[in-house]
Design an enzyme around this catalytic site. Sequence first.
Site, PDB file in Angstrom:
ATOM      1  N   SER A 118      55.156   6.427 -23.646  1.00  0.00           N
ATOM      2  CA  SER A 118      55.133   7.819 -23.168  1.00  0.00           C
ATOM      3  C   SER A 118      55.872   7.893 -22.038  1.00  0.00           C
ATOM      4  O   SER A 118      55.904   8.795 -21.263  1.00  0.00           O
ATOM      5  CB  SER A 118      53.771   8.298 -22.953  1.00  0.00           C
ATOM      6  N   CYS A 119      56.460   6.897 -21.511  1.00  0.00           N
ATOM      7  CA  CYS A 119      57.098   6.760 -20.156  1.00  0.00           C
ATOM      8  C   CYS A 119      58.563   6.299 -20.148  1.00  0.00           C
ATOM      9  O   CYS A 119      58.885   5.275 -20.820  1.00  0.00           O
ATOM     10  CB  CYS A 119      56.309   5.904 -19.291  1.00  0.00           C
ATOM     11  N   GLY A 120      59.521   7.118 -19.444  1.00  0.00           N
ATOM     12  CA  GLY A 120      60.744   6.732 -19.616  1.00  0.00           C
ATOM     13  C   GLY A 120      61.397   6.102 -18.022  1.00  0.00           C
ATOM     14  O   GLY A 120      62.357   5.906 -18.110  1.00  0.00           O
TER      15      GLY A 120
END
Length: 266
Positions: free
Chosen positions: A108-110
Amino acid sequence: MPADRIEGVARRTVVDVTGGVSTPRQDLLAEEVPLAIHGNGEPLAVMMGSPCDLEDFARGFALTELGVSGDGLVSATVQALLEGIRIDLETREPLAARPERWLPGRSSCGICGNRSLEDVVRQPAAVGQGSAIAPSALVVALTELEARQPLNAATGAIHAAAWATPEGTLVLIREDVGRHNALDKLIGAMLHEGIDAASGFVLVTSRASYEMVAKAATAGMPLLAAISAPTALAVDLAEGCGMTLVGFLRRSRHVVYSHAGRLAAD
């Protein structure tokens, strides 16, 4: 093909409690596995993702995160290991040196793979003019995409990124448990198929966060439409690089946050 045989879908036994009544049954879940990415033998990052279309993911990641495309990427090898999946990228030129090894990333994290502010907030280069897009084409693409997400239909936990013609016809769709992974897979598939990124628009089933805009702009996509909201930074980046950013895409409504002139009247 049965849903539980689709790559990226797993079957587990659960207890369904409805109206106080417990019923054991089989449930279909989205697989989420570690993807260890190596470049020229050196570890770069570990991302969580869906174990499908990984050659496309490798090509897209090489472009959007490493700036490597075309014949600059010599090969991308995918190897299943006990702990997860290893993806080895071999590039024609040495990769830019980083002061420290990247941190592991989450689905979920970029930004988890970056350690500096410069790596996190990158102003993308300007996108091309592209084609004029009728607002009705956005609805055509949205309607078609709703029926063409097998992983999400089976599990309810998967994002999709799709490439559409100016008329809204979907050409390519890629799914992943991570929204940015789905976009990287789509970009990689477009590179493999030789699709001009200025020839249509991209639709994503997620919020339009800044890294989604950055990745789309790096690939040269002139219009990004999302079914959820953008962030303020995403709007700023889209405005700065000339990208049309659409959010809250529904069949009867959408909001244009930047460069509305690219959306032609029906």
